[in-house]
Design a protein around this motif. Structure first.
Motif, short mmCIF file in Angstrom:
data_model
loop_
_atom_site.label_atom_id
_atom_site.label_comp_id
_atom_site.label_asym_id
_atom_site.label_seq_id
_atom_site.Cartn_x
_atom_site.Cartn_y
_atom_site.Cartn_z
N TYR A 1 0.23 3.44 42.31
CA TYR A 1 -0.42 4.17 43.10
C TYR A 1 0.40 5.02 43.88
O TYR A 1 0.10 6.21 43.71
CB TYR A 1 -1.52 3.54 43.95
N MET B 1 -4.78 4.35 50.48
CA MET B 1 -3.79 5.25 49.80
C MET B 1 -3.43 6.70 50.73
O MET B 1 -2.23 6.84 50.92
CB MET B 1 -4.05 5.58 48.23
N GLN C 1 2.07 7.79 41.64
CA GLN C 1 1.01 8.74 41.25
C GLN C 1 1.29 10.13 42.04
O GLN C 1 0.96 11.31 41.32
CB GLN C 1 -0.32 8.26 41.33
N PRO D 1 -7.90 4.05 39.16
CA PRO D 1 -7.31 2.95 39.98
C PRO D 1 -7.61 1.53 38.84
O PRO D 1 -8.42 1.40 38.30
CB PRO D 1 -8.11 2.62 41.05
N SER E 1 0.29 -2.84 41.51
CA SER E 1 -0.78 -1.58 41.67
C SER E 1 -0.46 -0.78 42.75
O SER E 1 -0.55 0.54 42.46
CB SER E 1 -2.24 -2.48 41.84
N ILE F 1 -5.91 9.35 43.99
CA ILE F 1 -5.36 8.54 42.81
C ILE F 1 -6.32 8.33 41.82
O ILE F 1 -7.55 8.42 41.84
CB ILE F 1 -5.26 6.97 43.43
N THR G 1 -9.85 1.97 48.01
CA THR G 1 -8.48 2.55 47.54
C THR G 1 -8.03 3.96 47.81
O THR G 1 -6.98 4.17 48.38
CB THR G 1 -8.49 2.65 45.90
#
Length: 404
Positions: free
Chosen positions: A181, A346, A184, A363, A177, A360, A342
């Protein structure tokens, strides 16, 4: 009734395999397959039994059949890839596995497992130049698909290829994950594969850094674009840290941790699914704790260990890396924080990588599972075991982790 008979023979094979009675296990799995010929899991276990008994040709047959039954199951590809590194495998057998990988790619060009099989197969056969060419092609195709504007405006084979960051640990902690992320971000370019596993694989490492660099896109010097990979087995071995420091001294390293109790349970069920374990979780946990307790010097002896229990002793693995790399090149995260916050986490990551903030989208949880069936006693046993190590980890990081 049919399912019951299948399960009887399948479980019988599991027990016999655990006892290393390979011929008996082979007979049991074959009987199970006669009843349910479309069971990819039975073919995987039969392939494992053939491999353990030394019959690699039949093992290859079984793994290929498992892929053909269900091409979406990654375990079958992993088995084929592992066979490539088997000490007794012959060149013609590696060639056969590689050719099968190419056949899969004809129908599913973006199949990451098949790409990995071909890359490792060509490399193991000593076809280094061919492997380098294939790696570059996959990296190009990935970027055409995911970052077409970069390819259109900046792709130049004369530019330098090398990673700017690596997620170096740890397994079953949300690394897939996290990597997704990071990828992205519009300025982050994908490599040929998420897990290159170069620095911890003697065969691949022997091919040299030119092979490794071929897995990354060529990026203009002084540009704002970055690329990297996520090989989570790197984190367990100080030799990897030394090799990486020698090859890429300025690399930025990211480690993501998870409550070691949850990580251990997830690890067990992953092995249960991928390796067909018949050993109960309470026995695996007890054996893992015993193994650590018998170490004369845990901080030294833990190096390279990545068992269900030992892989959760993050403090010692991180110490190894912090003794080799400067603190400012290392970022440590937790899965719990990533899941709960998140966007904030990030942006910490992007700031660490000297990238602008980026939101992001959608998620998602990758490779996740629910293991609520594990009894409280197992969790309590693990929690008590990890408690002093977690306290040392908090001192090392200078922050409270709040793991229950």
């Amino acid at each position: 009734m049919v399912n019951e008979i299948f399960e009887k023979y399948y479980q019988q094979g599991q027990i016999q395999a655990q006892q290393r009675k390979w011929e008996e296990a082979i007979c049991s799995y074959k009987k199970a397959i006669e009843i349910q010929p479309e069971s990819h899991q039975a073919y995987i276990q039969l392939g494992d039994a053939f491999r353990s008994s030394g019959n690699l040709d039949w093992s290859i047959d079984c793994y290929i059949k498992a892929v053909q039954i269900d091409p979406k199951v990654g375990v079958s590809y992993v088995r084929l890839k592992r066979l490539i590194d088997h000490p007794d495998i012959l060149p013609n057998q590696i060639e056969r596995i590689s050719q099968f990988g190419l056949e899969v790619l004809k129908e599913r060009a973006n199949n990451k497992q098949a790409q990995s099989i071909v890359i490792n197969g060509l490399s193991s056969l000593g076809k280094v130049e061919e492997a380098i060419k294939f790696c570059k092609q996959i990296a190009y195709e990935n970027n055409v698909r995911l970052k077409p504007n970069f390819v259109k405006n900046h792709w130049d084979e004369s530019n330098k290829r090398e990673p700017h960051f690596i997620i170096a640990g740890f397994m079953k902690c949300g690394t897939t994950s996290l990597y997704d992320y990071i990828a992205q971000h519009p300025n982050v370019l994908p490599a040929s594969q998420k897990e290159i596993m170069f620095f911890n694989n003697e065969n691949l490492y022997g091919l040299g850094l030119d092979w490794y660099r071929a897995n990354f896109p060529p990026i203009p010097e002084n540009s704002t674009y970055l690329t990297g990979e996520a090989s989570t087995l790197y984190g367990f071995d100080s030799t990897v840290a030394q090799r990486l420091r020698k090859g890429f001294p300025n690399i930025k390293l990211i480690f993501i941790l998870r409550n070691p109790v949850d990580r251990a349970i997830s690890h067990y069920f992953f092995d249960l699914k991928s390796r067909g374990l018949s050993t109960s979780i309470d026995k695996i946990v007890s054996l893992g704790i015993k193994k650590v307790s018998q170490m004369k010097n845990v901080e030294q002896d833990i190096n390279g260990c990545r068992g269900v229990v030992s892989a959760g002793l993050y403090v010692y693995f991180l110490k190894q890396w912090m003794n080799i790399f400067p603190k400012e090149q290392i970022l440590v995260l937790t899965l719990e924080d990533l899941a709960k916050n998140t966007e904030d986490v990030m942006n910490r990551v992007f700031n660490f990588l000297d990238l602008p903030r980026h939101r992001i989208l959608k998620p998602t949880k990758n490779n996740s599972g629910s293991y609520n069936s594990v009894n409280d006693e197992i969790r309590l046993q693990l929690s008590r075991f990890f408690k002093p190590y977690n306290e040392d980890l908090e001192k090392l990081l200078g922050e409270e982790l709040c793991w229950q």
